[in-house]
Design a protein around this motif. Structure first.
Motif, PDB file in Angstrom:
ATOM      1  N   HIS A 359     -68.271  74.304 -20.382  1.00 33.24           N
ATOM      2  CA  HIS A 359     -68.674  75.351 -19.463  1.00 33.24           C
ATOM      3  C   HIS A 359     -69.414  74.785 -18.269  1.00 33.24           C
ATOM      4  N   ASN A 362     -67.029  72.787 -16.185  1.00 28.73           N
ATOM      5  CA  ASN A 362     -65.940  73.546 -15.583  1.00 28.73           C
ATOM      6  C   ASN A 362     -66.250  74.038 -14.173  1.00 28.73           C
ATOM      7  N   ASN A 363     -67.458  74.522 -13.944  1.00 29.13           N
ATOM      8  CA  ASN A 363     -67.800  75.032 -12.613  1.00 29.13           C
ATOM      9  C   ASN A 363     -67.779  73.943 -11.545  1.00 29.13           C
ATOM     10  N   LEU A 365     -66.229  71.289 -11.726  1.00 26.58           N
ATOM     11  CA  LEU A 365     -64.837  70.854 -11.660  1.00 26.58           C
ATOM     12  C   LEU A 365     -64.043  71.769 -10.730  1.00 26.58           C
ATOM     13  N   ALA A 366     -64.338  73.062 -10.851  1.00 26.29           N
ATOM     14  CA  ALA A 366     -63.649  74.029  -9.993  1.00 26.29           C
ATOM     15  C   ALA A 366     -63.994  73.766  -8.531  1.00 26.29           C
ATOM     16  N   ILE A 367     -65.267  73.409  -8.292  1.00 27.79           N
ATOM     17  CA  ILE A 367     -65.683  73.126  -6.905  1.00 27.79           C
ATOM     18  C   ILE A 367     -64.957  71.886  -6.387  1.00 27.79           C
ATOM     19  N   LYS A 406     -59.447  69.555 -16.582  1.00 29.57           N
ATOM     20  CA  LYS A 406     -59.353  70.979 -16.865  1.00 29.57           C
ATOM     21  C   LYS A 406     -58.698  71.203 -18.233  1.00 29.57           C
ATOM     22  N   HIS A 410     -60.609  73.024 -21.268  1.00 33.53           N
ATOM     23  CA  HIS A 410     -60.032  74.232 -21.851  1.00 33.53           C
ATOM     24  C   HIS A 410     -59.802  74.077 -23.329  1.00 33.53           C
ATOM     25  N   LEU A 413     -63.047  74.292 -25.069  1.00 33.62           N
ATOM     26  CA  LEU A 413     -63.498  75.682 -25.177  1.00 33.62           C
ATOM     27  C   LEU A 413     -62.733  76.409 -26.274  1.00 33.62           C
ATOM     28  N   LYS A 417     -64.250  78.077 -29.573  1.00 27.16           N
ATOM     29  CA  LYS A 417     -64.116  79.506 -29.834  1.00 27.16           C
ATOM     30  C   LYS A 417     -63.637  79.832 -31.234  1.00 27.16           C
ATOM     31  N   GLU A 422     -64.381  87.418 -35.708  1.00 27.11           N
ATOM     32  CA  GLU A 422     -64.724  88.841 -35.684  1.00 27.11           C
ATOM     33  C   GLU A 422     -63.557  89.581 -36.297  1.00 27.11           C
ATOM     34  N   GLU A 434     -48.743  91.705 -27.500  1.00 23.10           N
ATOM     35  CA  GLU A 434     -49.786  91.339 -26.539  1.00 23.10           C
ATOM     36  C   GLU A 434     -49.655  89.885 -26.130  1.00 23.10           C
ATOM     37  N   PHE A 438     -48.310  87.399 -22.216  1.00 26.14           N
ATOM     38  CA  PHE A 438     -48.759  86.236 -21.437  1.00 26.14           C
ATOM     39  C   PHE A 438     -47.590  85.372 -21.009  1.00 26.14           C
ATOM     40  N   GLN A 469     -54.474  85.674 -31.623  1.00 27.32           N
ATOM     41  CA  GLN A 469     -53.794  85.551 -30.329  1.00 27.32           C
ATOM     42  C   GLN A 469     -53.674  84.088 -29.955  1.00 27.32           C
ATOM     43  N   LEU A 473     -50.268  82.220 -29.500  1.00 29.89           N
ATOM     44  CA  LEU A 473     -50.089  81.699 -28.151  1.00 29.89           C
ATOM     45  C   LEU A 473     -49.796  80.201 -28.205  1.00 29.89           C
TER      46      LEU A 473
END
Lengths: 572, 123
Positions: A359, A362-363, A365-367, A406, A410, A413, A417, A422, A434, A438, A469, A473
């Protein structure tokens, strides 16, 4: 050795070894061996001790029981012998007293006496009157011509002049029959003395011995004090031969002795010494006969011991086997649970770390991605300048690296997760739709035919929507990657059994070798080289397992791959 | 071709300004909002055709903003951007009416493609 034994039987140590984290089969074997040895020793020792005690008790009591009748027989026979000899001695003594020298010197009278004796009593052969002063036979009646024979130099003559009466050992008479002689001294009032002597056939000895009723293996005989046979022995020699057995001297009770006879057989001797003359009556019985009952009992005893021991060993082996299996199973379960716990702990901390890192990374990296992208755009839109191409290349490689980063963040992450679950009640068919949402666009562009074969009335399941999912996926992404454009993917759902629903995703793509399909669920295994992290299917596998399900893969090279996911209806 | 009017919503200024510049270089009209409130006020006054919306923002979250946008004008297309690849967010977003869901760092060509697709939808 002592130390070794101590180690062997140190159960606590063995148990400790078992509880050690490393429970290799060697430790179990060792423990099992120790327990077995210990249990067998603990059970066999008392059994052996009981058997030994019984053995000795039975042996001694049975021996007594076997020997006592023999002893009794010996003592009874001894009395018969003594009675026989005493009776004859008394008779001779009485004759010597009741008749005068003159009467006895009368051959006719003496003959009459002998005749009467022979008629009434067994064994009398002859009668003779001997002058004590010179030892010559003054008068004789009997089968031999012994009148005038001189006995002065014979032992018995010396003895009788000293003791007044004498019974000789057995000797061979003139007819080559064993005899004994009884001599009695008579002292007249005038100081003269003479001796009355009779010879007695010892056939009666044999009769007395025969009357004992011994069995065929046994023997009985009379010995004189030098150990010379006075009667024939069935086993050890003829009359007047030396007896090979050593009979201890002693009192007049009945004794028992055990010996090895000259033939090497173990024999029991029961013997007694007569009061007078100094004969010994001996019964010899082979030990095997005496102890026949004992031997039978002994073999019974041994059989019982053997059977019990074998039973004990079998039971101990079975029990320890079962016990060890139980322990091993329990250990394995414990170890597995422990390992899974450890694994999930590890995963969850890695997961948290991964999520944090990904996390945070990532930011920026995005910049970087945008800044580098902007520079690239600017360079592109600027008219040609020196080294423009090089700039573009450099920027392209920055962007590529960002893209690689990236992918990694990902995946990290995604990895993080799958730690949280849940559970909700959901419809697997709906979830499939569903997920397909994608990929529909990509499928459309690549003209991939996706067929849905969803079971109607598929029971709803309790599971984690997000995780599932992710699972489908991942599998679908793999399928999409595997198929060529215009390929085909078939998605099927069905109710496998009352507790389980299943979903399969089958493609007609490149497939994989058996070797590859064996490793696809391993973390960091990838066939996509630089494009993959090798985490996708491992994560998928982890999620399915975590949700209490199962995942299977069937694949053939160049024919396609089929993933099947089984999910239980109730969450675990 | 109609110039596409795009609103970028992200709390990371460096990111949002740079991305805006790149989109403008590609001939799009780009507005910037640093948070949900600002975005909504821009939408009220000068509605864009497409909103590129960060999911994780201080204050109003991306999902809340999405709901409000759809409440204001369902025709405004929304592309969600997320710093972490939570599929769940994506699906939730799609259910709330988002056009698509992209993960940061985003590939400019992919974004352009999506924007163009929304443009087709809008038209």
């Amino acid at each position: 050795m002592a130390l070794n034994l101590k180690k062997w039987f140190n159960i606590r140590e063995s148990l400790q070894m078992l509880t050690d984290a490393d429970s290799s089969s060697d430790r179990y074997r060792l423990f099992q061996r120790n327990i077995r040895v210990l249990m067998i020793v603990l059970t066999i020792i008392p059994l052996s001790m009981m058997a030994l005690i019984n053995y000795h008790q039975y042996q001694s009591s049975l021996k007594q029981e076997m020997i006592n009748p023999t002893k009794l027989l010996v003592s009874k026979t001894r009395h018969s012998f003594e009675f026989f000899l005493n009776e004859r001695q008394s008779l001779i003594k009485s004759i010597a007293h009741f008749y005068s020298l003159n009467d006895l010197c009368d051959e006719k009278k003496l003959n009459h006496i002998l005749f009467t004796l022979k008629k009434e009593f067994i064994g009398f052969v002859d009668l003779g009157l001997i002058n004590e002063s010179d030892g010559t036979q003054m008068c004789y009646v009997g089968p031999y011509n012994l009148l005038g024979k001189n006995y002065a130099n014979q032992d018995w003559f010396q003895e009788v002049t000293l003791k007044g009466t004498y019974i000789t050992d057995v000797f061979m008479g003139y007819r080559k029959f064993p005899h004994i002689a009884i001599a009695v001294q008579r002292l007249e009032a005038n100081g003269e003395s003479w001796i009355l002597r009779t010879t007695i056939d010892t056939t009666m000895f044999d009769n007395l011995i025969a009357a004992m009723g011994l069995d065929a293996e046994s023997d009985a005989f009379i010995l004189n004090k030098e150990g010379i046979f006075q009667t024939n022995s069935r086993l050890y020699g003829k009359v007047l031969e030396q007896c090979p057995l050593k009979i201890p001297a002693g009192g007049h009770a009945t004794y028992v002795d055990e010996q090895k006879d000259p033939g090497g057989n173990d024999v029991f001797l029961a013997y007694t010494h007569l009061t007078y003359p100094e004969y010994t009556l001996v019964i010899v019985k082979p030990k095997s006969t005496v102890l026949k009952t004992w031997y039978a009992l002994k073999s019974d005893l041994f059989l019982v011991f053997l059977v019990s021991s074998v039973l004990i060993v079998i039971v101990v082996f079975r029990l320890t086997g079962i016990m060890m299996n139980r322990i091993r199973e329990a250990d394995q379960r414990r170890e597995l649970a422990f390992r899974e716990l450890q694994h999930s702990h590890k995963l969850s901390s890695i997961g948290r770390l991964a999520a944090g890192v990904a996390h945070e990374v990532n930011n920026p990296l995005a910049i970087i991605n945008e800044k580098a992208g902007l520079i690239k755009d600017l360079v592109k839109y600027t008219p040609d300048f020196d080294q423009k191409e090089k700039f573009l290349n450099l920027l392209e490689s920055i962007l590529k690296s960002v893209s690689r980063c990236k992918t990694i963040t990902h995946r990290l992450l995604g990895f993080a997760k799958r730690m949280e679950i849940e559970v909700e009640n959901l419809d697997l068919n709906e979830l499939m739709q569903e997920v397909l949402g994608f990929l529909e666009r990509e499928a459309l562009y690549r003209n991939i035919e996706i067929t849905l074969d969803l079971a109607k009335d598929l029971p709803r399941i309790d599971s984690d929507r997000g995780q599932l999912q992710q699972v489908f996926l991942n599998i679908l992404n793999n399928a999409m990657a595997a198929v060529e454009d215009e390929g085909r993917i078939v998605i099927t759902t069905w109710e496998k059994d009352p507790d389980t629903v299943a979903a399969s995703i089958e493609d007609d793509g490149c497939g994989m070798s058996e070797e590859t399909s064996r490793y696809i669920f391993e973390p960091f295994f990838t066939t996509k080289k630089e494009q993959g992290t090798g985490l996708g299917l491992s994560i998928t596998y982890g999620i399915v397992k975590k949700l209490g399900g199962n995942i299977d893969v069937e694949s053939r090279e160049n024919q396609g791959t089929k993933f099947t996911v089984y999910l239980s209806k109730k969450s675990k | 071709m109609l110039q596409l009017k795009v609103l970028l919503v992200d709390d990371e200024q460096e990111f949002v300004t740079t991305l805006a510049e790149r989109l403008e270089l590609r001939g799009m009209h780009v507005e910037i909002a640093m948070d949900g409130e600002m975005a909504l006020s821009i939408i009220e006054t000068d509605p864009p055709q497409v909103v590129v919306l960060d999911v994780m923002m201080p204050g109003l979250s991306g999902m809340e903003v999405l709901e409000r946008i759809k409440a204001i004008d369902p025709k405004i297309q929304v592309i969600l951007l997320s710093g972490h690849g939570a599929t769940k967010d994506g699906i939730k977003g799609m259910q709330l009416g988002a056009f698509d869901y992209l993960i940061k760092p985003v590939d400019i060509d992919e974004l352009i493609e999506k924007l163009n697709e929304t443009a087709k939808n809008v038209v």
